[in-house]
Design a protein around this motif. Structure first.
Motif, PDB file in Angstrom:
ATOM      1  N   GLU A 148      -8.550  95.758  27.519  1.00  0.00           N
ATOM      2  CA  GLU A 148      -8.180  95.691  26.104  1.00  0.00           C
ATOM      3  C   GLU A 148      -8.568  96.955  25.341  1.00  0.00           C
ATOM      4  N   GLY A 149      -9.833  97.316  25.464  1.00  0.00           N
ATOM      5  CA  GLY A 149     -10.344  98.437  24.685  1.00  0.00           C
ATOM      6  C   GLY A 149      -9.671  99.749  25.050  1.00  0.00           C
ATOM      7  N   LEU A 150      -9.510  99.977  26.329  1.00  0.00           N
ATOM      8  CA  LEU A 150      -8.904 101.229  26.760  1.00  0.00           C
ATOM      9  C   LEU A 150      -7.424 101.273  26.392  1.00  0.00           C
ATOM     10  N   SER A 151      -6.798 100.109  26.372  1.00  0.00           N
ATOM     11  CA  SER A 151      -5.393 100.056  25.964  1.00  0.00           C
ATOM     12  C   SER A 151      -5.265 100.438  24.499  1.00  0.00           C
ATOM     13  N   ALA A 152      -6.205  99.970  23.704  1.00  0.00           N
ATOM     14  CA  ALA A 152      -6.188 100.321  22.276  1.00  0.00           C
ATOM     15  C   ALA A 152      -6.353 101.829  22.120  1.00  0.00           C
TER      16      ALA A 152
END
Length: 951
Positions: A148-152
């Motif tokens: 999730e975080g890296l996608s953001a």
RNA sequence: GGGCAGUUAGCUCAGCGGUAGAGCGUCUCGUUUACACCGAGAGGGUCGGGGGUUCGAUCCCCUCACUGCCCACCA
């Protein structure tokens, strides 16, 4: 009592669990602790640990453990990479094997779900294998490039770069992989040499044009004979592309073809009339000097076509079959089948002039292995040239330093010649591009253009919708003003279309780009995305920029350079202070390990067989700079033996009650051997610390190996034996405490490289004897010892002892003196220092050299063999064993050796230039050398003449 | 074609201006109570060739040869 040998298999999992449970893998929260940070090169989630990983991660762990012990807030941040193509392949293969429907039938969403399922089940394999390697990563911070975080972070970067004009959509030739049906970047193309040919084709000139072509030349290369031709010859390695030819180029200065520029040829088979154009690209020395131009399927031709205004005709489908743009009989034909068909037809119709067999380089997809086609598509590109400039500066200025330094040249070379980076991939597994398309209204035609779109780039669909709304709204207003108010009658359709979106009340009809991003796009953000960016996290503030990146040279372009570009652009600071490039591991013959060659060494099997520490020590010791590592099992066995040696030394210490003494101060020791080992320990601490700081892993390993085996085991423990077995209680106590102390230092110094055996000994030695340990070794403090503990006198004295013992042993072996024989040693001409040393170490001499006695004497006894002992001469009474001839030969040889030395040094000292220009200490050193050699020679000559007078 | 790295003992490599080193392998000897996954000892190299700089070069410079790798190159 310690077991007879160390058993890695049972110990390793237990200790790893203990470390993890103790919280040692997390960075210290001490606010004063300086950070030391490594981000792992994230292995592919599909990967399994190979020997290259083992090397790379061992080095990272050595650094992490070292800096952790030095009190730094050491963070080794682990994670894995989603590896677009590789993972999609693995899952597709698995689906096929299980008899499932294919990816395309399944549909995108279902397929991506399957990949996530696969990841949940099998994706953790490599991280568990890292644990087996002893990797002290902080698993609580583990990341995945598609989480999730890296996608953001990826979305944010994409949008920002787009807004800054550093990322754009463009229609140009890409490297197209027909197997995966996706574009790939230049870096994913591998050039391979294959057998091919130049096929020379005669293209007939149109409109009845002919010209004179030279066919014979004089000595100066001037044409002497011509023939009339109604055709022009071109050559190609890819005959099938001729179906897409839209021109023929010749060099503007090429005399042969000057008259033909502006004329036309009739393309065989197709019948198309295509122009002959002048372009510098055509090389008069190559082939016929005329080159066919296929702008849609060749990078150079594309440029020529652009300059000459040639038509661009795409003749291939995404699968690299011929499409509808070619004559009917070829439509749907595979490119290589078409190649044969065209050559056959050319031969049949008589326009095949020549076949020139040749080897040439052909681009292949690094994953698919199939031949890449230049293919005209719309793709997303990153303006790498602009981003590269600060990345270049960071290394030029030394903000980031490569180790070994010469890799900087490779880095510079690539960044200085960088091309736009194609980042879109026609795959399903990856970060879907945050771009939406909407209809583009062609103002003139007043209708939505079928092939062109408006692009709305935003982090979320809602935002994209808002952008679209704003755009269309503005457009509507504008057109309204211009067209409607101006009363243009043809505005009606256009307005109707726009109004439809508005008045319908529904959402703006936009649709998201189907493509995903190159895996390396997300990897490029790794040093800051993993720390929480774009959130302003505490980790990001504390741990960026990272300290050292440890990686292989094969991904300097793919990864390191791109992290530098992105890191500097988004964080304002280069992501690493140091980039340590490790070598490539090869088999013992120097061949690259590969499954097909069957020479792969599986690190996990090696760990099973020989223990993790042995594998780690080997990789550390062999990680010299700038070179391949040729790994052999024998070498690992050698270091396994080293571990056993340490284990046995510990057993010895334990048997002799070498107990750690609380509050023991090595500064207070009295015994020469204890003063000596104290100094040697200090030197080793300095050496290892310095080596690991650099880092120069091989030097650290070498220093440890020599100290533990050749100093501590071979000499110190042997020298300690007489005291430990003797009656002097004070000396015994001191030696026990010193030995225990030195062993503790060894365990600490060795821990980063051999974490398991050292941790086990650390625990065991406390279990049996001495006070309990207050921490695990992993969290123990790295030793810092004062240089004053090096005692020059003790060093000289033990040096003398070691040398004397060595001399005697050497003579015994050479003279075949049986081990049971205990000769007497007479020392002649000893000064006060030698006398004192002899008295102090007599017991040691007797034991180590197996002597009956060692006494001062007035003269050497008859039939003795001489030993140089500084100013004195030792005489070893081994008359019974002397072979007179052999001893004469030995002495003669030694004398000759000294004579050679004397000659050499004399020559130097006799050179006035040397005396005048060489440094004083060098001259002095040579004088001493001369004196020593002369003294030794004199002693041996005396012995020889005695021997001769007897014999 | 451009670039980078390398060439030192049988093998793998360290050393990088002032006496050529290590590990493994080889040979000899050895069950002395930590260790045969061991101990003691020995042999083995004109530091790829040729120039140059220097009092002195394995080390610095030039040049050649060979090896490996990277980039470019589909007429």
């Amino acid at each position: 009592m310690l077991e007879k040998t160390f058993d890695p298999k049972s110990v390793e999992p237990r200790l790893y669990a203990a470390w993890e449970a103790s919280g040692a893998f997390k960075p210290s929260e001490d606010p004063n602790a300086e950070p030391f940070v490594i981000v792992i090169p994230p292995p592919n989630v599909t990967g399994s640990l190979h020997i290259g990983h083992a090397l790379n991660n061992t080095l990272q762990d050595v650094l992490t453990r070292f800096h952790r012990m030095r009190g730094k807030a050491a963070l080794w941040l682990p994670g894995t990479d989603h590896a677009g193509i590789a993972t999609q392949m693995v899952v597709e293969r698995q689906l096929a094997a299980q008899g499932n429907i294919g990816r395309r039938d399944m549909g995108r969403e279902a397929f991506v779900d399957k990949v996530w399922e696969w990841k949940a089940e099998s994706g953790g394999a490599i991280t568990n294998q890292l644990r087996r390697l002893g990797a002290s990563c902080d698993w609580s911070r583990e990341r995945f490039t598609l989480d999730e975080g890296l996608s953001a972070a990826v979305r944010k970067v994409f949008v920002q770069l787009y807004k800054q004009g550093l990322l754009y959509r463009d229609k140009r030739l890409v490297n197209w992989d027909p197997q995966f049906q996706t574009a790939i970047s230049d870096l994913e193309v591998e050039q391979k040499e294959v057998d091919g040919a130049y096929w020379h084709f005669a293209y007939p000139l149109a409109d009845g044009v002919t010209y004179q072509h030279p066919i014979a030349f004089d000595d100066e290369g001037k044409p002497t004979e011509y023939e009339t031709r109604d055709y022009i010859v071109v050559a190609t390695t890819r005959p099938e592309t001729m179906l897409g030819d839209t021109g023929v180029a010749v060099h503007p200065d090429d005399e042969r073809y000057k008259g033909l520029v502006g004329k036309f040829v009739t393309l065989p088979i197709v019948g198309r009339r295509i122009p002959i154009v002048a372009d510098d690209y055509a090389d008069p020395t190559k082939g016929s000097g005329a080159v066919k131009i296929t702008p849609a399927h060749d990078f150079n031709d594309f440029q020529v076509g652009k300059r000459a205004g040639l038509e661009v005709i795409n003749i291939l489908t995404v699968e690299a079959k011929l499409n509808g743009a070619v004559p009917a009989e070829y439509v749907g034909m595979d490119r290589f089948v078409a190649r044969k068909a065209i050559v056959a037809r050319a031969e049949e119709e008589g326009w095949l002039k020549e076949i020139e067999k040749t080897k040439h380089m052909v681009p292949h997809g690094d994953r698919s292995g199939v031949v890449i086609e230049p293919f005209l598509t719309d793709q997303w590109y990153v303006d790498a040239k602009t981003l590269a400039q600060p990345a270049l500066k960071a290394v030029e200025s030394g903000e980031t330093v490569f180790e070994p330094k010469h890799w900087e040249k490779t880095y510079f070379e690539w960044l200085r010649n960088i091309e736009p980076w194609c980042v879109s991939r026609q795959l399903w597994w990856g970060h879907r591009i945050p771009a939406w398309f909407g209809p583009k209204f062609d103002g003139a035609a007043n209708r939505a253009s079928p092939n062109e779109f408006e692009i709305f780039v935003a982090e979320t669909e809602d935002e994209a919708r808002q952008l679209a709304y704003d755009h269309y709204h503005a457009l509507r207003m504008e057109r309204h003003d211009i067209d409607v108010l101006a009363g243009k009658p043809d505005s009606a359709d256009f307005m109707k279309l726009l109004d439809r979106f508005w008045n319908h009340g529904g959402p703006i009809p936009i649709w998201r780009d189907e493509d995903v991003l190159d895996t390396w796009f997300s990897s490029a953000l790794w040093p800051f995305s993993t720390l929480g960016w774009p959130e302003k996290t505490a980790d990001l503030a504390k741990f960026y920029p990272t300290s050292t990146l440890v990686t292989g040279f094969d991904i300097i372009f793919f990864w390191v350079a791109r992290m530098m570009m992105m890191g500097i652009h988004f964080m304002g600071e280069a992501p690493f202070k140091q980039v340590f490039i490790n070598a490539l591991v090869r088999d013992e013959k120097g061949a690259k390990m590969s499954k097909s060659k069957g020479n792969v060494m599986d690190p996990l099997i090696l760990i099973d067989e020989l223990g993790c520490d042995a594998v780690r020590f080997t990789l550390t010791a062999m990680s010299g700079q700038a070179r391949d590592i040729k790994l052999s099992k024998q070498r690992i066995e050698g270091y396994r033996n080293f571990g056993t040696k340490l284990w046995n030394a510990s057993r010895f210490a334990q048997m002799n009650e070498c107990v750690r003494v609380e509050g023991f101060d090595p500064a207070t020791v009295q015994q020469p051997i204890n003063k000596w080992i104290r100094g040697e320990t200090v030197k080793t601490v300095a050496e290892v610390t310095q080596a690991l700081e650099a880092p120069a892993f091989d030097e650290a390993a070498g220093a440890l190996y020599r100290f533990v085996w050749n100093v501590f085991c071979d000499w110190y423990l042997e020298l300690a034996k007489p005291i430990l077995n003797g009656d002097d209680a004070a000396a015994k106590a001191e030696t026990r405490a010193t030995a225990a102390w030195a062993l503790d230092v060894i365990l600490k110094l060795l821990h980063p490289v051999m974490p398991f055996i050292t941790e086990e000994l650390w625990g065991k030695t406390a279990e049996f004897v001495g006070p309990a340990r207050d921490t695990l070794l992993i969290s123990a403090k790295w030793p810092e010892l004062p240089a004053e503990w090096i005692d020059a006198e003790a060093e000289a004295e033990i040096g003398w002892l070691v040398e004397t013992v060595g001399e005697i042993r050497s003579i015994r072996a050479e003279m075949n003196v049986p081990p049971s024989a205990k000769p007497a040693l007479s020392v002649v001409g000893a000064g006060p220092e030698t006398k004192a040393r002899l008295a102090r170490h007599r017991d040691l001499l007797l034991t180590l050299a197996r002597l009956d006695s060692a006494r001062e004497a007035e003269a050497a006894p008859a039939g003795s063999v001489p030993i140089v002992m500084g100013e004195a001469t030792g005489a070893l009474a081994i008359a019974d064993f002397i072979d007179l001839a052999a001893e004469k030969a030995r002495l003669t040889k030694e004398i000759a050796g000294h004579a050679g030395e004397i000659d050499k040094v004399n020559k130097k000292l006799g050179n006035p230039d040397f005396l005048a220009r060489a440094k004083e200490e060098v001259v002095e050193e040579n004088r001493e050398r001369l004196a020593e050699a002369e003294a030794a020679k004199a002693k041996l000559e005396a012995a020889l003449s005695r021997l001769e007078s007897v014999g």
